[in-house]
Design an enzyme around this catalytic site. Structure first.
Site, PDB file in Angstrom:
ATOM      1  N   HIS A  24       8.006  -0.135  -0.343  1.00 40.96           N
ATOM      2  CA  HIS A  24       6.975  -0.620  -1.335  1.00 40.96           C
ATOM      3  C   HIS A  24       5.562   0.247  -1.376  1.00 40.96           C
ATOM      4  O   HIS A  24       4.989   0.306  -2.154  1.00 40.96           O
ATOM      5  CB  HIS A  24       6.617  -1.819  -1.142  1.00 40.96           C
ATOM      6  CG  HIS A  24       6.606  -2.819  -2.331  1.00 40.96           C
ATOM      7  ND1 HIS A  24       7.187  -2.558  -3.379  1.00 40.96           N
ATOM      8  CD2 HIS A  24       5.914  -3.973  -2.662  1.00 40.96           C
ATOM      9  CE1 HIS A  24       6.879  -3.262  -4.402  1.00 40.96           C
ATOM     10  NE2 HIS A  24       6.136  -4.235  -4.196  1.00 40.96           N
ATOM     11  N   ASN A  72       0.440  -6.924  -5.762  1.00 47.29           N
ATOM     12  CA  ASN A  72       0.586  -7.922  -7.156  1.00 47.29           C
ATOM     13  C   ASN A  72      -0.972  -7.666  -7.604  1.00 47.29           C
ATOM     14  O   ASN A  72      -0.965  -8.233  -9.042  1.00 47.29           O
ATOM     15  CB  ASN A  72       0.928  -9.326  -6.805  1.00 47.29           C
ATOM     16  CG  ASN A  72       2.489  -9.308  -6.468  1.00 47.29           C
ATOM     17  OD1 ASN A  72       2.965  -8.240  -6.433  1.00 47.29           O
ATOM     18  ND2 ASN A  72       2.896 -10.366  -6.228  1.00 47.29           N
ATOM     19  N   ASP A  97       7.092   3.131  -6.112  1.00 41.04           N
ATOM     20  CA  ASP A  97       8.397   2.856  -5.749  1.00 41.04           C
ATOM     21  C   ASP A  97       9.238   2.318  -6.840  1.00 41.04           C
ATOM     22  O   ASP A  97       8.756   1.316  -7.640  1.00 41.04           O
ATOM     23  CB  ASP A  97       8.605   1.908  -4.399  1.00 41.04           C
ATOM     24  CG  ASP A  97       8.180   0.453  -4.591  1.00 41.04           C
ATOM     25  OD1 ASP A  97       6.913   0.551  -4.924  1.00 41.04           O
ATOM     26  OD2 ASP A  97       8.824  -0.243  -4.635  1.00 41.04           O
ATOM     27  N   ASN A 118       6.060  -5.288 -10.068  1.00 33.53           N
ATOM     28  CA  ASN A 118       4.968  -6.323 -10.076  1.00 33.53           C
ATOM     29  C   ASN A 118       3.340  -5.667  -9.914  1.00 33.53           C
ATOM     30  O   ASN A 118       2.586  -5.995 -10.618  1.00 33.53           O
ATOM     31  CB  ASN A 118       4.945  -7.439  -8.988  1.00 33.53           C
ATOM     32  CG  ASN A 118       6.147  -8.327  -9.080  1.00 33.53           C
ATOM     33  OD1 ASN A 118       6.606  -8.592 -10.446  1.00 33.53           O
ATOM     34  ND2 ASN A 118       6.660  -8.931  -8.228  1.00 33.53           N
TER      35      ASN A 118
END
Length: 203
Positions: A24, A72, A97, A118
């Site tokens: 991530h 997020n 990513d 997200n």
């Protein structure tokens, strides 16, 4: 072929050493490599909710940003940077990513949706869809229920090497992108962009 102007490149990721090598955080990896290549040094800036440094590529001054808001809420940091520096979203590149691209594949894209990411969804909520993206392929675990654990884990060594190599190529491609334009980066530098697909999506 005209250049493609950018004022900011944002690498998305999660802060903290426990997240540093997870899939991530591929966007952070790109930002770090750009800073290293162009001799920039990241510093924390509370007004941007992130770490920032300034570099110059192809005679263009670029602000690099790594949001420290956690993935997020990335849009909060990106919006703060754009507002304070008066940067248009069209002159921002977001690197992140991408589950829907194979490991080792990278694509430039302009505009469009978040594709289920997200962090990118929050960015678009804050600055709109009219921005550049650099999607760094990390592959998909094959089962939607495994996605969260997958992106928050470190890839096996062979996959991590492929991701890292694609990011190295991406850093070189960004120079072409800025100096000669996105289309030229694809057409005239295929040896540099092996494994890269550069295109503009205006949908």
């Amino acid at each position: 072929m005209p250049s493609t102007p950018l004022n900011a490149i944002v690498g998305l990721g999660n802060p903290g050493p426990e997240h540093a090598r997870t899939r991530h955080n591929a966007g952070y990896w790109l930002a770090d490599l750009l800073a290293e290549k162009y001799q920039g040094k990241f510093r924390a800036h509370a007004k941007y909710h992130g770490d920032v440094c300034r570099i110059e590529i192809a005679d263009q001054e670029i602000t690099l940003l790594k949001p420290q808001t956690f993935m997020n809420r990335s849009g909060l940091s990106v919006r703060a940077l754009c507002d304070y520096l008066k940067i248009s979203p069209q002159h921002v590149l977001i690197a992140y990513d991408e589950l829907d691209l194979p490991v080792g594949t990278v694509r430039f894209k302009f505009a469009g949706g978040a594709g289920g990411h997200n962090g990118m969804r929050d960015v678009l909520t804050h600055i709109g869809q009219e921005c550049w993206r650099l999607r760094i392929g990390i592959g998909h675990p094959g089962n939607k229920a495994e996605v969260i654990d997958y992106v928050l884990r470190r890839a096996p060594p062979d996959e991590e090497n492929q991701i890292t190599e694609s990011i190295v190529r991406s850093v070189d491609a960004i120079g072409v992108f800025l100096e000669q334009g996105a289309e030229k980066a694809m057409q005239a530098n295929k040896h540099l962009l092996a494994g890269l697909n550069v295109y503009k999506n205006t949908l």
